[in-house]
Design an enzyme around this catalytic site. Structure first.
Site, PDB file in Angstrom:
ATOM      1  N   ASN A  10      -0.088  10.187  -4.497  1.00  0.00           N
ATOM      2  CA  ASN A  10       0.053   9.635  -3.144  1.00  0.00           C
ATOM      3  C   ASN A  10       1.154  10.321  -2.342  1.00  0.00           C
ATOM      4  O   ASN A  10       0.989  10.553  -1.145  1.00  0.00           O
ATOM      5  CB  ASN A  10       0.362   8.145  -3.211  1.00  0.00           C
ATOM      6  CG  ASN A  10      -0.855   7.247  -3.022  1.00  0.00           C
ATOM      7  OD1 ASN A  10      -0.743   6.053  -2.840  1.00  0.00           O
ATOM      8  ND2 ASN A  10      -2.049   7.819  -3.069  1.00  0.00           N
ATOM      9  N   HIS A  36      -7.112   6.100   5.394  1.00  0.00           N
ATOM     10  CA  HIS A  36      -6.237   5.215   4.624  1.00  0.00           C
ATOM     11  C   HIS A  36      -4.968   5.913   4.142  1.00  0.00           C
ATOM     12  O   HIS A  36      -4.052   5.244   3.698  1.00  0.00           O
ATOM     13  CB  HIS A  36      -7.021   4.670   3.431  1.00  0.00           C
ATOM     14  CG  HIS A  36      -6.438   3.434   2.823  1.00  0.00           C
ATOM     15  ND1 HIS A  36      -6.116   2.304   3.550  1.00  0.00           N
ATOM     16  CD2 HIS A  36      -6.102   3.143   1.532  1.00  0.00           C
ATOM     17  CE1 HIS A  36      -5.623   1.378   2.741  1.00  0.00           C
ATOM     18  NE2 HIS A  36      -5.603   1.860   1.521  1.00  0.00           N
TER      19      HIS A  36
END
Length: 286
Positions: free
Chosen positions: A47, A265
């Site tokens: 991430n 997202h």
């Protein structure tokens, strides 16, 4: 601070509740803890590795593999809600690292953990960035639910045969810019997703969510939070559609909302430069 921070050079593992908790640690200054989202094969590094050098120039930056993800272990069965367990793990890690107070930045599931952390340990949290918070805080108002991204996630998670193609379909729902879903990304996430330890972590989390359903409804308690909050969202988010932003935005007394265009997202990846500038300015204002 070097511009390129390697996985190996920043990797550390400690034990929380007798289980391994893996994290990356670099930089000096005010503490900033980054909490990743959920999904097959996810980790703190997958991430946030692209944001790590930028934040580490100005903050002591800690990327945490939350319990059951990446290289962190998990109990066979959680004795409390997953959000509370993960928040407790973060505060124990802070104690070990000598961090009395930290800014928190969470993506999706990580944003929900950050909210639970602030509710449980308000004196240990400074400013809060919530990126596309999960359903614990966001409530869909207009877009159909479950969203496309959640449907793709469940199609992979419940499939008898978990194929790279099913994982690719999920990953493509995460982004506006489809060129970000590379063969390398698919391969890396797929190998992590089919690892028995990772699959077991997702299953244990799902069982905990079913066992403690009300504990995950953070919107019930959000009005208690007085911290300064920045909510960020991708306008084209197909996992947590934009209409989910408005309940949390209304309930959090000191919240701001920033919406990124041409963004899904993963705002920290798709709009990295603007995202880092925006969030660093927000943290510095405190």
């Amino acid at each position: 601070m070097p511009g390129d921070l390697s996985f190996a050079d920043t990797s550390h593992t400690t034990k929380v509740n007798g289980l391994p908790l893996h994290y990356h640690d670099a930089g000096e200054g005010p503490a900033l803890i980054l909490l990743h989202g959920a999904g097959p094969g996810v980790s703190a590094w997958s991430n946030f590795s692209g944001n790590f050098p930028g934040y580490a120039q100005n903050f002591r930056t800690v990327l945490v593999d939350m319990p059951g993800f990446g290289k962190s272990g998990h109990p066979e069965e959680y004795d409390r809600s997953y959000l509370q367990y993960a928040a407790d793990a973060v505060v124990q890690l802070m104690d070990e690292l000598g961090i009395s107070k930290a800014h928190l930045l969470g993506n999706s599931l990580g944003a929900s953990v950050a909210v639970r952390f602030v509710l449980a340990y308000p004196e240990r949290a400074d400013r809060l960035v919530l990126m596309g918070p999960g359903s614990a805080l966001s409530i869909g108002l207009f877009a159909p639910r479950p969203s496309e991204g959640i449907r793709r996630l469940m199609e992979f998670a419940t499939a008898k045969e978990k194929t790279p193609e099913k994982l690719e379909a999920f990953l493509r729902s995460m982004v506006f810019d489809q060129s970000l879903v590379t063969e390398e990304l698919i391969a890396d996430r797929y190998q992590a997703a089919i690892d028995p330890a990772t699959a077991g972590g997702l299953k244990a989390m799902q069982v905990a969510n079913q066992k403690f359903p009300v504990e995950g409804e953070l919107w019930r308690e959000a009005g208690q939070i007085k911290h300064e909050v920045l909510i960020t969202w991708g306008r084209e988010d197909r996992v947590q559609p934009l209409d989910g932003a408005f309940v949390g935005f209304r309930l959090l007394e000191n919240a701001r909302l920033h919406v990124f265009p041409k963004c899904g997202h993963w705002a920290m990846i798709e709009q990295r430069v603007e995202f880092e500038r925006l969030t660093q300015d927000f943290f510095a204002a405190g």
